[in-house]
Structure formats: C-alpha cells, structure tokens
Write a protein that holds these residues in place. Sequence first.
Motif, mmCIF file in Angstrom:
data_model
loop_
_atom_site.group_PDB
_atom_site.id
_atom_site.type_symbol
_atom_site.label_atom_id
_atom_site.label_comp_id
_atom_site.label_asym_id
_atom_site.label_seq_id
_atom_site.Cartn_x
_atom_site.Cartn_y
_atom_site.Cartn_z
ATOM 1 N N CYS A 436 -27.687 -87.886 60.687
ATOM 2 C CA CYS A 436 -26.384 -88.337 61.174
ATOM 3 C C CYS A 436 -26.474 -89.581 62.046
ATOM 4 N N LEU A 437 -27.688 -89.941 62.470
ATOM 5 C CA LEU A 437 -27.842 -91.128 63.305
ATOM 6 C C LEU A 437 -27.554 -92.375 62.474
ATOM 7 N N PRO A 438 -26.688 -93.286 62.969
ATOM 8 C CA PRO A 438 -26.272 -94.434 62.156
ATOM 9 C C PRO A 438 -27.348 -95.510 62.006
ATOM 10 N N HIS A 439 -28.266 -95.596 62.967
ATOM 11 C CA HIS A 439 -29.248 -96.683 62.933
ATOM 12 C C HIS A 439 -30.658 -96.129 63.162
ATOM 13 N N PRO A 440 -31.292 -95.613 62.113
ATOM 14 C CA PRO A 440 -32.666 -95.122 62.276
ATOM 15 C C PRO A 440 -33.608 -96.251 62.673
ATOM 16 N N GLN A 441 -34.661 -95.902 63.393
ATOM 17 C CA GLN A 441 -35.616 -96.890 63.863
ATOM 18 C C GLN A 441 -36.752 -97.062 62.857
ATOM 19 N N PRO A 442 -37.317 -98.275 62.758
ATOM 20 C CA PRO A 442 -38.393 -98.531 61.778
ATOM 21 C C PRO A 442 -39.750 -98.002 62.240
ATOM 22 N N HIS A 443 -39.951 -96.683 62.123
ATOM 23 C CA HIS A 443 -41.229 -96.084 62.500
ATOM 24 C C HIS A 443 -42.205 -96.120 61.319
ATOM 25 N N PHE A 444 -42.311 -97.266 60.684
ATOM 26 C CA PHE A 444 -43.253 -97.443 59.583
ATOM 27 C C PHE A 444 -43.906 -98.803 59.771
ATOM 28 N N SER A 445 -44.939 -99.047 58.995
ATOM 29 C CA SER A 445 -45.719 -100.277 59.205
ATOM 30 C C SER A 445 -44.927 -101.522 58.800
ATOM 31 N N GLU A 446 -45.277 -102.621 59.435
ATOM 32 C CA GLU A 446 -44.656 -103.912 59.117
ATOM 33 C C GLU A 446 -44.904 -104.284 57.662
ATOM 34 N N SER A 447 -46.095 -103.947 57.171
ATOM 35 C CA SER A 447 -46.432 -104.301 55.787
ATOM 36 C C SER A 447 -45.601 -103.493 54.789
ATOM 37 N N LEU A 448 -45.315 -102.210 55.090
ATOM 38 C CA LEU A 448 -44.461 -101.422 54.197
ATOM 39 C C LEU A 448 -43.044 -101.989 54.207
ATOM 40 N N GLY A 449 -42.555 -102.373 55.388
ATOM 41 C CA GLY A 449 -41.231 -102.989 55.470
ATOM 42 C C GLY A 449 -41.167 -104.259 54.648
ATOM 43 N N TYR A 450 -42.254 -105.041 54.702
ATOM 44 C CA TYR A 450 -42.304 -106.266 53.898
ATOM 45 C C TYR A 450 -42.276 -105.928 52.414
ATOM 46 N N ALA A 451 -43.088 -104.979 52.015
ATOM 47 C CA ALA A 451 -43.168 -104.612 50.591
ATOM 48 C C ALA A 451 -41.794 -104.186 50.062
ATOM 49 N N CYS A 452 -41.079 -103.365 50.845
ATOM 50 C CA CYS A 452 -39.787 -102.853 50.386
ATOM 51 C C CYS A 452 -38.732 -103.947 50.306
ATOM 52 N N SER A 453 -38.804 -104.936 51.186
ATOM 53 C CA SER A 453 -37.753 -105.956 51.220
ATOM 54 C C SER A 453 -38.046 -107.179 50.354
ATOM 55 N N GLN A 454 -39.331 -107.383 49.990
ATOM 56 C CA GLN A 454 -39.679 -108.636 49.313
ATOM 57 C C GLN A 454 -40.276 -108.472 47.923
ATOM 58 N N TRP A 455 -40.520 -107.238 47.467
ATOM 59 C CA TRP A 455 -41.198 -107.066 46.186
ATOM 60 C C TRP A 455 -40.439 -107.711 45.024
ATOM 61 N N VAL A 456 -39.112 -107.672 45.080
ATOM 62 C CA VAL A 456 -38.311 -108.219 43.983
ATOM 63 C C VAL A 456 -38.639 -109.690 43.762
ATOM 64 N N HIS A 457 -38.687 -110.448 44.843
ATOM 65 C CA HIS A 457 -38.912 -111.890 44.727
ATOM 66 C C HIS A 457 -40.313 -112.199 44.183
ATOM 67 N N HIS A 458 -41.313 -111.428 44.604
ATOM 68 C CA HIS A 458 -42.665 -111.669 44.092
ATOM 69 C C HIS A 458 -42.768 -111.309 42.613
ATOM 70 N N VAL A 459 -42.100 -110.253 42.220
ATOM 71 C CA VAL A 459 -42.101 -109.869 40.798
ATOM 72 C C VAL A 459 -41.450 -110.964 39.958
ATOM 73 N N VAL A 460 -40.291 -111.434 40.388
ATOM 74 C CA VAL A 460 -39.562 -112.462 39.634
ATOM 75 C C VAL A 460 -40.377 -113.747 39.538
ATOM 76 N N ASP A 461 -41.135 -114.080 40.604
ATOM 77 C CA ASP A 461 -41.912 -115.325 40.607
ATOM 78 C C ASP A 461 -43.313 -115.169 40.020
ATOM 79 N N SER A 462 -43.668 -113.967 39.610
ATOM 80 C CA SER A 462 -45.001 -113.759 39.023
ATOM 81 C C SER A 462 -45.015 -114.271 37.588
ATOM 82 N N PRO A 463 -46.203 -114.510 37.029
ATOM 83 C CA PRO A 463 -46.278 -115.069 35.663
ATOM 84 C C PRO A 463 -45.626 -114.196 34.596
#
Length: 521
Positions: A436-463
């Motif tokens: 029910c909490l509206p704003h959960p805190q990012p208790h996960f690694s910075e690298s996992l946060g990066y992977a979840c937010s940026q994977w689309v762009h790397h896939v699209v730009d891959s060969p």
Amino acid sequence: MLLTVLERLHYVPDATYDAQARKGCMKNTRVSVLSDLMDWCKDPAAPPMLWLSGMAGTGKSAIVWSIADSLQADGLLGGSFFCSRTGSTARSDVTRVIPTLVRQLAMRSTMYRDALVAEIRTDPDTSHKYIDVQVEKLLRKPFLTSTRPHSHLPVFVIDALDECSDKDATEQILKDLIAASSSIPAKFFVTSRPEHHIRHKLQSTSPEFRRVLRLHDIEKDLVDVDIRLYLEHRLSNIQAELSNILSPAWYTTADIDTLTGLANRLFIFAFTAVEYIRRNPTERLKRLTGVKVTAGKPLTETLDTIYTLILSETSTSDGLEPEEVAFLKHVLVYILAVRVPLSVSAFAELLGISPSRLRATLDHLHAVINIPDEDNGDALSTIHASFGDFLLDSSRAPDVMRIDINSGHLSLSQRCFELMQSDALCFNVSRSPSSCLPHPQPHFSESLGYACSQWVHHVVDSPDPRSFVPAIDTVFIPKFLFWLEVLVASGEIDRVPALIMTLLHTPALVRATLHPTASTN
C-alpha cells in the motif's frame, strides 16, 4: 500549493549550470568572447537566439558556464539546461529541456509562476507532451499573460544541444523556440557542435531571429594567448604541489610555446596535457614537447597524438598481454556505451568483476577517464566527449585500441538480461513492508536498476536485436511485475510506455515476434 503544482513538471535538477562539476573559464581568459556574448545578452534589439558553435574541445561548456554565472549574478538568467550524453539519461532527453527551463524561471518570477501554474492546472500532463505543446503552453502562453516591458530580457541557456539523443526532437525544439522567440520577451543562448541537423536548422533561419558565433573562426592568436595563460597557471600549480622535487625552472617559456602550438586552439588538449604531465612531470613534459608539429595538420591531430600516447603507455607500461589489452578495450566500450554514468562498484558489477580490478585496469587513464577515488556514488565516465569520439573513429584511433560501439551494446544487453534473470530481480524486490506504500524505496543494487531501465536501448542498438527475443520471454513472462516495481522504486515508471513503444517500433524485433523461426535463421 503552487510548488506542489510545479512538481508536476518533468524537471531535471542536475542539468542546471550550478549543478555542474566543471566550472567556467579561468580568470583573464576568453575575455573578448565573454564580453561579446554578454553584450548580446543585454541588447534588447539583438536577435533573440544566439548559437555558439564549435567542435569538441574548443571550450564551449566553460564559456557557457561563465555566461550563465554572470547572468545569474545580474538577475538575467531565465534558466539553464546542460545536455550530456554521459550525465543522467534525462540530460540527453530533449523533451525535458523546456520543463526544466520554465521551472527555474517560475522560481524567480512570481508573475510568470502564477501564469505557468494556471496552465499546468488546465492540463497537468503538459510536460509529458511533445515539444511543440510544451513550448506553447509552458513557455509562450505564460510569458504573454505575465510579463511587462523590461530593459533587459531573461536569457535561457542550453548547452551541448548536440548531445541530446533524438535528432528529430532536437530539430523540433529549435524550430519551436525560433518561432516562439518572435513573440515572447526572452532570449535563447544555445551551444553545440556543428552537427548537420542543428547547423541546417539554424542556418536556414532568418538572421533577424538568430546570430551565429563559431569558436573555430576566432583568430588563432587570441585563442593561443588564453591557452598559454592556462598552461602557465596549471604548470606553476604543479610546481607548487611538488616543490620538494620540482624547481621553479622545471619548465621553460619554450615548453609553453610548444604546448600552445600543439593545442592548436583546442582547450581540451591543454587540459589533457596537464593531466597527463602531472603524474610524472619532468619526463612527460619532455615527451610531449618532443612531439613533431606538422604544417597543415587536421585540427584534431595533436589531440589524437596525446590520446594515442596515453593509451600506448597504458598498454605497454606494465607489459600487458594481448588478452589484458582486449579486456581494457572491453571496459572502455562499456564506458562509452552506458546510457547513465555509474559508480565504480555498480560499473564493476555490470562488468562482472571486482571494483579493485576495474580500478587497476584504468589506473593509467586518469588523464582521460574520471575515476572517483572512493565508492561514494560519484560516476565513472570519460572526462571529455572528444576521447570517445577518438576511440570510435576508425580514421583516428590506433587499430589496437579502436572501439566497436555495437559490441558494447551487445555485451551490455547480455549483462542486463543476466542480472534480470538472476534472483536479484524477485518478488518484493524493493523490500517494501506493504504494497500500500505509494513510493517504495530502491533497496536493490544500482546495477540492477540500470539493467531494468536501460536494457531496451542496448538491445535496440545491438547488431542483432532478434537474438534477444528468447531472453525477453524468459524474463518478462514470469518477472514483468518485478521489473515494474524496480522502475517504480527508481522513480522511472513514467518511462515504461516509451520503452515498450521503442520495442514495438524496432522492425527486427517485430519480425522475430511475428515469425519466431526468423530469429534463428
């Protein structure tokens, strides 16, 4: 209450001029350029838009920071946005420019703020709409209903517009700002490299609405004087720091003259040369001043020479084996391909190595790579975009160190999926005590946060984006809600529609989804 309404704007706090780590021009340098620009800023009859153009390394950002600082002191700064490919993703998103600029002006002008808030209340999602709507509703209409005549107009500063990722949107914002500038009491100071899409748009505009200042057209003698002052200042500082081993005469006027000639109007050469020299002053100064100057050389030749020298020392100083040189290239391509700068620890996790190994690999590249001394969250990145340009240009970088950016996107795509397929992406990944909490805190690694937010762009730009269709199914059929939770906790949930649309508009992925066997042929 008004501030709460303004929070609906897509504001980027780390894009403002006073949030930048690198500051302005050294005292008593670029005097004529700065004076000319300030004259334009304060002349109400001058064209409402000025484009400061210059190739990488000519000192545009230092100039624009100095101008923004002077405008701030004089109460004339409407707002600033420093675009960056190596800053947060938001700083390369041109759709975030207008909301960020207008929010700054709203904090300075009560009349403008009241008019802007009225517009936002009418359409709360305006800042998420396309640029022409933003310019009309967030900029032009509030201006026309709030302002009164002034002797000096507010100046909006946009630095490094060429570093925005969407070229079409970049052209659109120029078109809309030029159109708006004819009817609102404000000025726009824009800097960029002379990229075709920007150059074409501005040069086709009537001189009545824009002025162009090209840094590379400024007389060489004037630039040389400034670079000489900079070199003398920095080398004297090195002597002061190392006075126990360096005498005041450790460098000569001839050395300064030689380095100034090598710089060839590129301030980034002077900066890089000093950073290179300071780690072994006497020997490295001698090595640099021994570089031959060729008449009629391309503007980047000496910059390429020092970059090649630094890379050569890195690969030979410790007798690196071929596989170690290959690994160094692997690290460098990651640095160039990541969309958001990461801390050393997060970068190391993304690479799948220890932070100590990452630091050891980059130990001889401090002159060109910003390597934080501690894992305090500061980002690992190139010091200047020109180093990335050098590595990616097949006509400039030496064969042994030439970088293929597509391989970087391929490798980063694979690592993103490995992180998301791991147990790190799981139920209640944010460790929230209640759904029910509206704003959960990012208790996960910075690298996992990066992977979840940026994977689309790397896939699209891959060969070959098609090759990732099985991985997409493996992650997002069982873990779609976990992925959404990461983006919610990271404050990036509003990017989900754009990420999905990016996938849906990638032809190779569409074909592979409609015809699964095609992805294996």
